[in-house]
Design an enzyme around this catalytic site. Structure first.
Site, PDB file in Angstrom:
ATOM      1  N   LEU A   8       1.061  -1.438  -0.085  1.00 54.27           N
ATOM      2  CA  LEU A   8      -0.049   0.232   0.085  1.00 54.27           C
ATOM      3  C   LEU A   8       0.521   1.344   0.371  1.00 54.27           C
ATOM      4  O   LEU A   8       1.654   1.697   0.656  1.00 54.27           O
ATOM      5  CB  LEU A   8      -0.618  -0.086   0.820  1.00 54.27           C
ATOM      6  CG  LEU A   8      -2.035  -1.083   1.263  1.00 54.27           C
ATOM      7  CD1 LEU A   8      -3.404  -1.128   2.494  1.00 54.27           C
ATOM      8  CD2 LEU A   8      -2.536  -1.037  -0.101  1.00 54.27           C
ATOM      9  N   ARG A  15       2.208  14.294   6.187  1.00 52.64           N
ATOM     10  CA  ARG A  15       3.061  14.935   7.371  1.00 52.64           C
ATOM     11  C   ARG A  15       4.271  14.674   6.664  1.00 52.64           C
ATOM     12  O   ARG A  15       5.358  15.323   7.490  1.00 52.64           O
ATOM     13  CB  ARG A  15       2.986  13.902   9.322  1.00 52.64           C
ATOM     14  CG  ARG A  15       2.056  13.718   9.477  1.00 52.64           C
ATOM     15  CD  ARG A  15       1.677  12.588  10.917  1.00 52.64           C
ATOM     16  NE  ARG A  15       0.910  12.127  10.528  1.00 52.64           N
ATOM     17  CZ  ARG A  15       1.171  10.638  11.080  1.00 52.64           C
ATOM     18  NH1 ARG A  15       1.435  10.472  11.843  1.00 52.64           N
ATOM     19  NH2 ARG A  15       0.306   9.608  10.449  1.00 52.64           N
ATOM     20  N   GLN A  74      -5.422   3.684  -6.605  1.00 45.07           N
ATOM     21  CA  GLN A  74      -6.389   3.990  -5.733  1.00 45.07           C
ATOM     22  C   GLN A  74      -7.317   5.615  -6.153  1.00 45.07           C
ATOM     23  O   GLN A  74      -5.841   6.477  -5.149  1.00 45.07           O
ATOM     24  CB  GLN A  74      -6.045   3.514  -4.130  1.00 45.07           C
ATOM     25  CG  GLN A  74      -7.298   3.267  -3.296  1.00 45.07           C
ATOM     26  CD  GLN A  74      -6.751   3.774  -1.664  1.00 45.07           C
ATOM     27  OE1 GLN A  74      -5.384   4.188  -2.069  1.00 45.07           O
ATOM     28  NE2 GLN A  74      -7.666   3.484  -0.576  1.00 45.07           N
ATOM     29  N   ARG A 334      35.711  12.016 -11.916  1.00 43.05           N
ATOM     30  CA  ARG A 334      34.235  12.530 -11.846  1.00 43.05           C
ATOM     31  C   ARG A 334      33.340  10.888 -12.420  1.00 43.05           C
ATOM     32  O   ARG A 334      32.290  11.038 -12.212  1.00 43.05           O
ATOM     33  CB  ARG A 334      34.299  13.999 -13.087  1.00 43.05           C
ATOM     34  CG  ARG A 334      33.085  14.400 -12.955  1.00 43.05           C
ATOM     35  CD  ARG A 334      33.279  15.534 -13.125  1.00 43.05           C
ATOM     36  NE  ARG A 334      33.845  16.109 -14.220  1.00 43.05           N
ATOM     37  CZ  ARG A 334      33.824  15.931 -15.470  1.00 43.05           C
ATOM     38  NH1 ARG A 334      32.893  16.038 -16.100  1.00 43.05           N
ATOM     39  NH2 ARG A 334      35.574  16.626 -16.265  1.00 43.05           N
ATOM     40  N   SER A 406      55.511  19.941 -16.492  1.00 48.10           N
ATOM     41  CA  SER A 406      54.848  20.155 -15.477  1.00 48.10           C
ATOM     42  C   SER A 406      53.885  21.171 -16.091  1.00 48.10           C
ATOM     43  O   SER A 406      54.741  22.151 -17.370  1.00 48.10           O
ATOM     44  CB  SER A 406      55.434  21.773 -13.458  1.00 48.10           C
ATOM     45  OG  SER A 406      56.150  20.051 -13.122  1.00 48.10           O
TER      46      SER A 406
HETATM   47  C1  UD1 Z   1      -2.114   2.256   9.327  1.00 51.35           C
HETATM   48  C2  UD1 Z   1      -3.225   1.605  10.658  1.00 51.35           C
HETATM   49  C3  UD1 Z   1      -2.666   1.390  12.196  1.00 51.35           C
HETATM   50  C4  UD1 Z   1      -0.937   0.786  11.957  1.00 51.35           C
HETATM   51  C5  UD1 Z   1      -0.362   1.581  11.303  1.00 51.35           C
HETATM   52  C6  UD1 Z   1       0.984   0.601  11.328  1.00 51.35           C
HETATM   53  C7  UD1 Z   1      -5.408   1.488   8.516  1.00 51.35           C
HETATM   54  C8  UD1 Z   1      -7.075   1.851   9.115  1.00 51.35           C
HETATM   55  N1  UD1 Z   1      -4.651   2.143  10.268  1.00 51.35           N
HETATM   56  O1  UD1 Z   1      -2.530   3.322  10.594  1.00 51.35           O
HETATM   57  O2  UD1 Z   1      -4.113   0.513  12.571  1.00 51.35           O
HETATM   58  O3  UD1 Z   1      -1.172   0.615  13.080  1.00 51.35           O
HETATM   59  O4  UD1 Z   1      -0.738   1.660   9.895  1.00 51.35           O
HETATM   60  O5  UD1 Z   1       1.872   1.710  10.894  1.00 51.35           O
HETATM   61  O6  UD1 Z   1      -5.228   0.666   8.050  1.00 51.35           O
HETATM   62  N2  UD1 Z   1      -3.284   4.198   2.163  1.00 51.35           N
HETATM   63  C9  UD1 Z   1      -3.513   3.369   0.894  1.00 51.35           C
HETATM   64  N3  UD1 Z   1      -4.544   3.957   0.652  1.00 51.35           N
HETATM   65  C10 UD1 Z   1      -5.750   4.245   1.671  1.00 51.35           C
HETATM   66  C11 UD1 Z   1      -4.694   4.950   3.080  1.00 51.35           C
HETATM   67  C12 UD1 Z   1      -3.991   4.723   2.669  1.00 51.35           C
HETATM   68  O7  UD1 Z   1      -2.789   3.105   0.115  1.00 51.35           O
HETATM   69  O8  UD1 Z   1      -6.635   5.272   1.160  1.00 51.35           O
HETATM   70  C13 UD1 Z   1      -1.465   3.287   3.045  1.00 51.35           C
HETATM   71  C14 UD1 Z   1      -0.533   4.245   3.115  1.00 51.35           C
HETATM   72  O9  UD1 Z   1       0.457   5.009   1.836  1.00 51.35           O
HETATM   73  C15 UD1 Z   1       0.510   3.643   3.845  1.00 51.35           C
HETATM   74  C16 UD1 Z   1      -0.791   2.826   4.393  1.00 51.35           C
HETATM   75  O10 UD1 Z   1      -1.710   2.617   3.313  1.00 51.35           O
HETATM   76  O11 UD1 Z   1       1.363   3.605   2.866  1.00 51.35           O
HETATM   77  C17 UD1 Z   1      -0.821   2.711   6.072  1.00 51.35           C
HETATM   78  O12 UD1 Z   1      -1.126   4.283   5.926  1.00 51.35           O
HETATM   79  P1  UD1 Z   1      -1.354   5.270   7.003  1.00 51.35           P
HETATM   80  O13 UD1 Z   1      -2.465   6.181   6.588  1.00 51.35           O
HETATM   81  O14 UD1 Z   1       0.150   5.679   6.751  1.00 51.35           O
HETATM   82  O15 UD1 Z   1      -1.573   4.139   8.303  1.00 51.35           O
HETATM   83  P2  UD1 Z   1      -1.944   5.028   9.850  1.00 51.35           P
HETATM   84  O16 UD1 Z   1      -2.385   6.087   9.913  1.00 51.35           O
HETATM   85  O17 UD1 Z   1      -0.364   5.082   9.881  1.00 51.35           O
END
Ligand code: UD1
Ligand code: CA
Length: 459
Positions: A8, A15, A74, A334, A406
């Site tokens: 994902l 942030r 997505q 280089r 030189s």
């Molecule tokens: C998520 C988990 C949380 C866990 C944490 C660990 C959920 C709801 N929560 O929270 O339980 O402790 O990861 O790091 O899953 N992403 C998508 N599409 C979206 C949303 C997110 O691809 O619509 C991807 C983000 O790019 C990321 C990953 O999913 O790589 C996690 O998403 P993020 O928003 O960072 O979740 P957390 O709030 O960290």
């Protein structure tokens, strides 16, 4: 059993406050996503699918040379369950196991992934969650257990004060059985504080159906660190570097100050090499045994032989240095430079697309570009290969045993033959035959009393 990996990486990474997608930020010299992909490879997956969304194009183009990856978009990003659902058609007909990784969690060990797959399979689980017990669980989803069993996962924003006290957290890494997976993901609702479709909700859905949900708890919580901010990026980079330095030291490399040795993951270093403070070894660099790499050196995508000394503040890029050679201080190789055995490149020497033959020396202040320099050649201080005529680059050839005095300019294309001498301060426009002496400066004139006369004229 077949294993399919989904990563994902569609989230915004708010942030990070960056124009760059979060997973393209570098951790210890490599984009985050590359670390995760390297982990995925350890599973020998049948397929690897990356869910992209925010800044999808820059991410897919950064990974375009990876033919083995499938990208799924997505749009909009409605949460982690919604993200997984987008892979349904890419995985149509797939059976076995799906391992879900997060693009922002780069430190997971191959051992943990193996345990995840083994436990999931041996227990006949529908889902297995990687968890960790941490001191500061803030911002993570909490693992709620009933007895020994995991019951559900609750996100920080939805947790009761009591649930917030739980220190066991969800890593966001899971194994799922593909059978019936997407039907269940479709049934996830977005009734929560963030109005998002939460993938961790699968846990309670499966449990209510009486299906088996397992957990694997890592002993080293660093493994599941997620990166959400620049501070976390730096902290994780530090962990990766510390691991690399520890591995190198265990294999016989001396690192004077591991806190300031910046050595990328794929770099190799031979035993008994000494790395002084503040050294950067990057990309696909290899360093031989018994070398000495002094402070301030930066070596990128280069091959360094055994017993080479690289003195302070030298930059070596895309080049090869053979055994027993010496480079620097303040040398700049280089691009595409080959320094052969026992050759010496001294201070303030810049080289590009040049071979410096075995035992040859360019000890001070020179520019050597597009040159083929034979063995035991001496390049005097201030020598310049004038390789560029304003239109094209031309080659300079200096044969074995030649001596370049030189402050000489060699105007390419030009050849200095075997054993020939070029007098100091010469401008060489024509080939010098082997064994000849070439001088181009005019005869010296001394004008007696000139200084005194000048003074008188002024008065
Ligand atoms: C998520 C988990 C949380 C866990 C944490 C660990 C959920 C709801 N929560 O929270 O339980 O402790 O990861 O790091 O899953 N992403 C998508 N599409 C979206 C949303 C997110 O691809 O619509 C991807 C983000 O790019 C990321 C990953 O999913 O790589 C996690 O998403 P993020 O928003 O960072 O979740 P957390 O709030 O960290
Ligand atoms: Ca996260």
């Amino acid at each position: 059993m077949d294993c399919h990996v989904v990563i994902l990486a569609a989230g915004k990474g708010t942030r990070m406050k960056s124009a760059l997608p979060k997973v393209l930020h570098h951790v210890a010299g490599r984009p985050l996503i590359e670390h995760v992909l390297a982990r995925a490879e350890a599973l020998g997956p049948r397929s690897t699918t990356i869910v992209v969304g925010h800044q999808a194009e820059s991410l897919t183009s950064a990974l375009s040379r990876r033919r083995d990856l499938t990208f799924v978009v997505q749009e909009p990003q409605l949460g982690t369950a919604h993200a997984l659902l987008q892979t349904e058609s890419a995985l149509a007909g797939a059976t076995g196991l799906l391992v879900l990784l997060s693009g922002d969690v780069p430190l997971l060990s191959a051992g943990t992934l193996k345990t995840l797959v083994d436990r999931h399979t041996s227990r006949g689980a529908s889902a297995t969650v990687v968890t960790a017990v941490v001191d500061d669980p803030r911002s993570y989803g909490r693992i709620v257990r009933s007895g020994e069993q995991i019951a559900r996962i609750v996100e920080e924003k939805d947790a009761t004060p009591a649930e917030r006290q739980i220190r066991e957290i969800n890593s966001g890494i899971y194994a799922f059985s593909l059978e019936g997976l997407f039907d269940t993901v479709r049934s996830v609702a977005a009734e929560n504080a963030q109005n998002e479709y939460y993938l961790p909700d699968l846990v309670s859905i499966y449990r209510q159906k009486g299906l088996v949900v397992e957990t694997v708890t890592v002993s080293n919580a660093d493994e599941i660190r997620g990166i959400n901010s620049r501070g976390e990026l730096a902290a994780v980079s530090r962990i990766v570097r510390d691991q690399k330095n520890a591995e190198l030291m265990a294999s016989g490399v001396t690192i004077d100050d591991p806190a300031t040795a910046y050595i990328d993951r794929d770099v190799t270093v031979g035993a008994d090499t000494v790395i002084h403070p503040c050294v950067f070894l990057e990309g696909r660099t290899t360093i031989g045994a018994g070398c000495e790499i002094h402070s301030g050196a930066r070596i990128v995508d280069s091959q360094i032989g055994d017993r080479v000394v690289v003195l302070n503040h030298s930059v070596i890029n895309g080049s090869r240095v053979a055994a027993d050679a010496s480079i620097g201080p303040f040398a700049h190789l280089r691009a595409d430079v080959e320094v052969r055995e026992k050759a010496r490149v001294g201070n303030f020497v810049e080289m590009k697309k040049t071979v410096l033959g075995a035992g040859s020396k360019a000890s001070h202040l020179a520019y050597l570009g597009d040159a083929s320099i034979g063995e035991k050649v001496n390049i005097g201080a201030g020598t310049i290969t004038c390789n560029y005529d304003g239109v094209s680059k031309n080659r300079t050839t200096i044969e074995d045993g030649a001596f370049i005095g030189s402050d000489s300019q060699l105007i390419a294309p030009v050849t200095v033959g075997k054993g020939a001498y070029v007098g100091s301060g010469s401008t060489i426009r024509e080939n010098v035959p082997g064994g000849a002496l070439a001088v181009s400066a005019g005869k010296q004139r001394n004008i007696d009393g000139w200084v005194e006369n000048k003074k008188k004229r002024r008065d």
